[in-house]
Write an enzyme that holds these catalytic residues in place. Structure first.
Site, mmCIF file in Angstrom:
data_model
loop_
_atom_site.group_PDB
_atom_site.id
_atom_site.type_symbol
_atom_site.label_atom_id
_atom_site.label_comp_id
_atom_site.label_asym_id
_atom_site.label_seq_id
_atom_site.Cartn_x
_atom_site.Cartn_y
_atom_site.Cartn_z
ATOM 1 N N HIS A 133 2.349 -7.068 -8.042
ATOM 2 C CA HIS A 133 2.039 -6.305 -9.258
ATOM 3 C C HIS A 133 3.178 -6.346 -10.278
ATOM 4 C CE1 HIS A 133 4.134 -2.825 -7.210
ATOM 5 N NE2 HIS A 133 4.535 -2.614 -8.446
ATOM 6 N N ASP A 163 0.215 -7.426 -1.904
ATOM 7 C CA ASP A 163 1.133 -7.123 -3.000
ATOM 8 C C ASP A 163 2.497 -7.783 -2.813
ATOM 9 O OD1 ASP A 163 1.765 -6.147 -5.463
ATOM 10 O OD2 ASP A 163 2.259 -4.120 -4.793
ATOM 11 N N GLY A 236 10.354 0.814 -11.477
ATOM 12 C CA GLY A 236 11.302 -0.285 -11.629
ATOM 13 C C GLY A 236 11.910 -0.712 -10.310
ATOM 14 N N SER A 238 10.068 -1.292 -7.745
ATOM 15 C CA SER A 238 9.081 -2.148 -7.085
ATOM 16 C C SER A 238 9.636 -3.548 -6.871
ATOM 17 C CB SER A 238 7.805 -2.233 -7.927
ATOM 18 O OG SER A 238 7.103 -1.021 -7.897
ATOM 19 N N ILE A 295 -13.982 -9.245 13.471
ATOM 20 C CA ILE A 295 -14.570 -8.008 13.979
ATOM 21 C C ILE A 295 -14.756 -7.020 12.841
ATOM 22 C CG2 ILE A 295 -13.514 -8.271 16.262
ATOM 23 C CD1 ILE A 295 -11.511 -6.077 15.437
ATOM 24 N N GLY A 297 -14.663 -2.806 12.504
ATOM 25 C CA GLY A 297 -14.248 -1.690 13.336
ATOM 26 C C GLY A 297 -13.867 -0.471 12.542
#
Length: 478
Positions: A133, A163, A236, A238, A295, A297
């Site tokens: 992002h 991400d 900032g 991130s 699967i 679940g």
């Protein structure tokens, strides 16, 4: 006179003793203070940070995104564009410009600037990891090192579902890379240090502890298995580093729980092992090629365990096994509880999905299966995804928020919208779950490769011909 002399002598003796005691007490007190200071001297993080800081980078983004705004009052919108009753079914107006475009909205490219952080993980190749992002919709990426050097960077690979993005600094030499720790060995209570570029201030360090492990259900990412920490993480940060006291990378700072926009001591980081697995695939393939267990679940909770009479408290409950899948060939059955992966405890279905979601195709792994009161181990080899599902944002950065797969239904080939996220570019354009894209700009779309080839040409306008149930509609992105 003699009496006075005796009194004076007594006073002098008292003062001498008092002064002597005071000097002795003062010396003793001074010595004691020295000892206390030497004992209570707090350790410093500075030596570790001096080693780590050169590997943490500040990222400056210049980008653009498509913004859709309405031209008409809300009450008039149902009567115009592809949603108009005049444009449905066999209407003679269905293929007219009136219906092919959407007169209810304006589309424009809005420029933006963004800040973030990143971590150099390979000095020789100048690779750095950050959040997807941070760099999505980026036209220009510039990074700054701790010593002030600046470089342009390009995207090597990115994955919106986790991400994570991998970038490469151009013409960069003499870099310092961080070591990635084994995040499976982390424990609640371990000390953490967060390093990043909050609010564009540059290198900033905060500290805390691991508050929880395996956090999921936050609806931040598709694959969630977060490290939770109370080390302050702000806007900032991130893409920045979460490290241990050895200066090893244990996670990539990704998100905070912030009702009022600021730090309240609840931050989340993507575990280092997931980062390592995904970036290795990006280096090799330019993208993430996930294997699929096959699967369906849910979480195993006390109520489900009681109703199903299962003597287990944690794990991933298997409600369905897809035919011809990896799980099917390994002998996994509906009703099984997956309790471990490569001897690591699996506490929830979300944790299982995140662990498997970071592994490439053809990976062999050992699953612990609880069935009929007995736990046994099975070896599973991950096959390619049965749906071949990818994110639209991964093949075209201008439109985020939709998961796609190849589709062939009743002779109709195309690309199916498997999932759609609210308040994303894809949802604002008008895509809905189960839509099938059959044409783009009047070119037939049979599969994801056809769609990618058209999007790679970066046309100024995209007109999607979409099958929605029994109706054909057009969606436009400018």
């Amino acid at each position: 006179m003699k009496r006075i002399n005796i009194v004076l002598s007594g006073i002098m003796l008292f003062l001498t003793l008092l002064l002597s005691f005071g000097m002795s007490w003062g010396n003793k007190n001074f010595t004691s203070s020295q000892n206390v200071s030497s004992v209570q001297l707090a350790p410093s993080l500075a030596p570790m940070l001096e080693k780590v800081m050169p590997s943490v980078i500040s990222i400056n983004i210049e980008g653009s995104t498509v913004v859709h705004t309405s031209r008409l009052p809300h009450q008039f919108q149902p009567f115009f564009g592809h949603n108009s009753p005049f444009c449905q079914g066999n209407s003679p107006f269905r293929n007219s410009p009136f219906c092919r475009s959407n007169p209810n909205s304006n589309s424009m490219h809005e420029k933006f600037h963004a800040l973030g952080s990143g971590v150099i993980i390979n000095a020789d190749k100048a690779y750095a990891v950050t959040n997807n992002h941070v760099v999505e919709n980026a036209n220009k990426i510039q990074v700054q090192l701790s010593d002030g050097r600046r470089y342009e960077a390009s995207i090597i690979g990115k994955d919106s579902r986790s991400d994570i993005a991998l970038i490469q600094l151009k013409n960069a030499k003499n870099l310092s890379a961080i070591k990635i720790a084994d995040s499976d060995t982390l424990r609640v209570g371990d000390y953490t240090v967060a390093i990043g570029n909050p609010y564009g201030l540059g290198e900033t360090v905060t500290s805390g502890i691991i508050s929880a492990l395996g956090r999921s259900g936050l609806n931040i990412e598709h694959y969630e298995n977060f490290i939770q920490t109370d080390a302050a993480i702000n806007r900032g940060n991130s893409g920045g580093a979460l490290v241990n006291l050895k200066g090893e990378l244990i996670g990539i700072n990704t998100a905070i729980l912030a009702p009022d926009g600021g730090n309240i001591g609840i931050g989340f980081a993507i575990p280092g092992n997931m980062v390592k697995n995904l970036t290795e695939q990006m280096v090799k393939f330019g993208q993430v090629k996930r294997g699929e267990l096959g699967i369906i679940g849910m979480e195993l909770n006390s109520d489900l365990a009681h109703v199903m009479k299962i003597n287990a408290q944690k794990g991933a409950f298997v409600s369905q096994v897809l035919p011809n899948s990896s799980a099917f060939h390994a002998g996994i059955k509906a009703g099984d509880i997956i309790v471990s992966l490569n001897k690591k405890t699996i506490s929830s279905f979300a944790a299982l999905r995140a662990e498997v979601g970071s592994l490439p195709v053809s990976t062999k792994m050992e699953l612990g299966i609880f069935r009929n009161g007995i736990t046994k181990n099975v070896i599973v080899e991950l096959k390619p995804s049965l749906k071949n599902s990818v994110s639209l944002g991964d093949i075209y950065t201008g439109i985020e928020g939709a998961d796609l797969s190849d589709c062939s239904l009743n002779g109709q080939k195309g690309v199916k919208i498997e999932n759609i996220k609210l308040n994303t570019q894809a949802s604002k354009i008008g895509f809905k779950k189960d839509d099938i894209i059959v044409e783009v700009n009047q070119k037939v779309i049979n599969n994801l490769n056809d769609l990618k080839n058209i999007l790679d040409s970066k046309p100024n306008i995209l007109v999607f011909s979409v099958k929605r149930g029994n109706n054909s509609i057009y969606l436009v992105s400018e």
